[in-house]
Design an enzyme around this catalytic site. Structure first.
Site, PDB file in Angstrom:
ATOM      1  CG  ASN A   1      -1.745   1.069   1.307  1.00  0.00           C
ATOM      2  OD1 ASN A   1      -1.845   2.011   0.544  1.00  0.00           O
ATOM      3  ND2 ASN A   1      -2.233   1.634   2.413  1.00  0.00           N
ATOM      4  CD1 TRP A   2       3.580   1.025  -2.913  1.00  0.00           C
ATOM      5  CD2 TRP A   2       3.859   2.272  -4.503  1.00  0.00           C
ATOM      6  NE1 TRP A   2       4.334   0.385  -3.654  1.00  0.00           N
ATOM      7  CE2 TRP A   2       4.612   1.126  -4.769  1.00  0.00           C
ATOM      8  CE3 TRP A   2       3.708   3.309  -5.675  1.00  0.00           C
ATOM      9  CZ2 TRP A   2       5.172   0.890  -6.190  1.00  0.00           C
ATOM     10  CZ3 TRP A   2       4.320   2.922  -7.038  1.00  0.00           C
ATOM     11  CH2 TRP A   2       5.155   1.695  -7.065  1.00  0.00           C
ATOM     12  CE  LYS A   3       0.123   3.610   4.641  1.00  0.00           C
ATOM     13  NZ  LYS A   3      -0.211   3.632   6.121  1.00  0.00           N
TER      14      LYS A   3
ATOM     15  CG  HIS B   1      -6.021   2.018   4.665  1.00  0.00           C
ATOM     16  ND1 HIS B   1      -5.586   2.825   5.692  1.00  0.00           N
ATOM     17  CD2 HIS B   1      -4.838   1.097   4.598  1.00  0.00           C
ATOM     18  CE1 HIS B   1      -4.319   2.714   6.013  1.00  0.00           C
ATOM     19  NE2 HIS B   1      -3.844   1.522   5.539  1.00  0.00           N
TER      20      HIS B   1
ATOM     21  CD  GLU C   1      -3.222   5.417   6.384  1.00  0.00           C
ATOM     22  OE1 GLU C   1      -3.006   5.510   5.239  1.00  0.00           O
ATOM     23  OE2 GLU C   1      -2.369   5.240   7.248  1.00  0.00           O
TER      24      GLU C   1
ATOM     25  CD  GLU D   1      -3.646  -2.764   7.121  1.00  0.00           C
ATOM     26  OE1 GLU D   1      -2.646  -2.813   6.579  1.00  0.00           O
ATOM     27  OE2 GLU D   1      -4.308  -1.440   6.755  1.00  0.00           O
TER      28      GLU D   1
ATOM     29  N   GLY E   1       2.007   2.206  10.915  1.00  0.00           N
ATOM     30  CA  GLY E   1       3.088   3.245  10.392  1.00  0.00           C
ATOM     31  C   GLY E   1       3.762   3.693  12.022  1.00  0.00           C
TER      32      GLY E   1
ATOM     33  CB  SER F   1       4.677  -2.156  12.039  1.00  0.00           C
ATOM     34  OG  SER F   1       4.323  -0.882  12.459  1.00  0.00           O
TER      35      SER F   1
ATOM     36  N   GLY G   1       2.609  -1.420   4.210  1.00  0.00           N
ATOM     37  CA  GLY G   1       2.693   0.246   4.123  1.00  0.00           C
ATOM     38  C   GLY G   1       4.105   0.466   3.807  1.00  0.00           C
TER      39      GLY G   1
END
Ligand code: PEP
Length: 249
Positions: A9-11, A94, A96, A166, A172, A212, A233
């Protein structure tokens, strides 16, 4: 035997040029035909990554979609758009997106059903906050997100969906769930899918751990019985992603 999935997941990272450079770096190092390797990339990178991965076994994914096919939704991307450029996967719900963009379970469910309409495999993200874990309501939260997120699927869709556990406190932060914590929740997710559909369906559903994941912890996490790979991520933005993919047993 479920085929493992390792998805990056490159975000909101990597310009199109940087995206191509990263694929070039990764593609010679990833050579696992027995793992579904997916790069979920920002919308603007999708077409260049589609070209860059040609001839490799890396699959293309997006980070979100809208549940309508088209219309007055400024800034959004639709399933037919993703389908046309060859995206085979899409991350849905997600944390976020849930936190910053107020995405709710009903929208998450509509997005999942829309993705399936275009034969795009959704990667549904679920996870508890630290406060929820400390209050002892992790399983309730996850079960609710799964039940609301994957309702009204066919058996075939429920078997095909990928669900990523997650924990929000692990995303992160460098603090990953222990193997046992991750296994416990992934096993509950599988039970939940079995209750909603059937045990036969749930045995096919692929359930990932994310939060992570790195080159040092992936092998042990992915070896747990109900963990079928990972959603990665930060570590997917560098060479470590290849090490993580290659660690999947
Ligand atoms: C993610 O955002 O999906 C994720 C798992 O991030 P990280 O690996 O950086 O914790």
């Amino acid at each position: 035997m479920r085929k493992k999935v390792v998805a990056g997941n490159w975000k909101m990272n990597k310009t199109p040029k940087e995206a191509v450079a990263l694929v070039e770096l990764l593609k010679d190092k990833i050579n696992r035909d027995d793992v579904d390797v997916v790069l979920c990339v920002p919308a603007i990178d999708i077409t260049v990554v589609a070209d860059a991965i040609k001839g490799t076994n890396i699959k293309l994914g997006a980070e979100n979609l809208h549940y309508e096919d088209s219309g007055a939704y400024t800034g959004e991307i639709s399933a037919p758009m993703l389908d046309e450029v060859g995206a085979g996967y899409v991350i849905i719900g997600h944390s976020e997106r849930r936190d910053y963009f107020k995405e709710r379970d009903d929208a998450v469910n509509k997005k999942i059903l829309k993705a399936f309409e275009y034969n795009i495999t959704p990667i549904l993200c679920v996870g508890e906050s630290l406060a929820e874990r400390e209050d002892g309501i992790t399983i309730e939260k996850i079960r609710m997100q799964v039940k609301k997120g994957i309702k009204n699927c066919t058996d075939e869709q429920a078997a095909k969906i990928v669900i990523a556990y997650e924990p929000i406190w692990a995303i992160g932060t460098g603090k990953h769930a222990t193997n046992e914590q991750a296994q416990e929740v992934c096993s509950e997710i599988r039970k939940c899918v079995a209750e909603m559909y059937s045990d036969a369906v749930a045995q096919k559903t692929r359930i990932l751990y994310g939060g992570s994941v790195n080159a040092a912890n992936s092998a042990e996490l992915f070896a747990m019985p109900d963990i079928d790979g990972g959603l990665v991520g930060g570590a997917s933005l560098k060479e470590d992603f290849a090490v993580i993919v290659n660690s999947a047993v």
